[in-house]
Design a protein around this motif. Sequence first.
Motif, PDB file in Angstrom:
ATOM      1  N   HIS A  77    -116.478  77.743 -47.966  1.00  0.00           N
ATOM      2  CA  HIS A  77    -115.166  77.097 -48.119  1.00  0.00           C
ATOM      3  C   HIS A  77    -115.325  75.589 -48.214  1.00  0.00           C
ATOM      4  CE1 HIS A  77    -112.111  80.176 -46.274  1.00  0.00           C
ATOM      5  NE2 HIS A  77    -112.551  80.544 -47.465  1.00  0.00           N
ATOM      6  N   MET A  88    -107.848  75.015 -47.468  1.00  0.00           N
ATOM      7  CA  MET A  88    -109.232  75.428 -47.696  1.00  0.00           C
ATOM      8  C   MET A  88    -109.321  76.194 -49.004  1.00  0.00           C
ATOM      9  SD  MET A  88    -110.676  76.545 -43.988  1.00  0.00           S
ATOM     10  CE  MET A  88    -109.578  77.908 -43.736  1.00  0.00           C
ATOM     11  N   HIS A 110    -117.863  74.251 -45.432  1.00  0.00           N
ATOM     12  CA  HIS A 110    -118.239  75.027 -44.246  1.00  0.00           C
ATOM     13  C   HIS A 110    -118.392  76.489 -44.619  1.00  0.00           C
ATOM     14  CE1 HIS A 110    -113.807  74.990 -44.465  1.00  0.00           C
ATOM     15  NE2 HIS A 110    -113.864  76.231 -44.033  1.00  0.00           N
ATOM     16  N   MET A 112    -117.081  80.074 -43.639  1.00  0.00           N
ATOM     17  CA  MET A 112    -115.970  80.664 -42.898  1.00  0.00           C
ATOM     18  C   MET A 112    -116.405  82.046 -42.440  1.00  0.00           C
ATOM     19  SD  MET A 112    -112.640  79.398 -42.717  1.00  0.00           S
ATOM     20  CE  MET A 112    -113.190  79.076 -41.065  1.00  0.00           C
TER      21      MET A 112
HETATM   22 CU   LIG Z   1    -112.548  77.864 -44.211  1.00  0.00          CU
END
Ligand SMILES: [Cu+2]
Length: 153
Positions: A77, A88, A110, A112
Amino acid sequence: MSRRRAMATICWLASAWTTHAAAGQTMSAPLEVRAAWIRWLPAGLPAAGYAVLYNRTNAPVVLVGAESTEFARTMIHRSLSSGGLERMLPVARLAVPARGSIRLSPGGYHLMLIQPRRPVVIGAHVEIRLTYANGRSQTVEFVVRPANATGPH
Ligand SMILES: [Cu+2]
């Protein structure tokens, strides 16, 4: 070719193949991954995985997926804030430039981590397998940190 000669050739091919496969396993990981940590959130909220990805090679390395046996689903993400709104977006390909690095960090890229398969413990290490566009992959250990953590320590 005699039967005996053919057999010898097959054996030679088999041993060459084995040597090649063994060499492949000892090849260094596609990326050097440092400071890998997970921010754990209570109440079954998705957790986020962060790390710094270093590419020590002369060609880009493209991250295309991540998976962990500890979570039902793992996605790449990117958090974006525009007009005071934080959202996101899924990322299909994340290229780490040649001789460069990409930081997965709060407010940016990141991993997720959705639906833990069992209770996750603060301080535990969770393995996440990163997969690349060239078909290679590597498994990285992420340390689980609490919701108020800002880094791996
Ligand atoms: Cu995320």
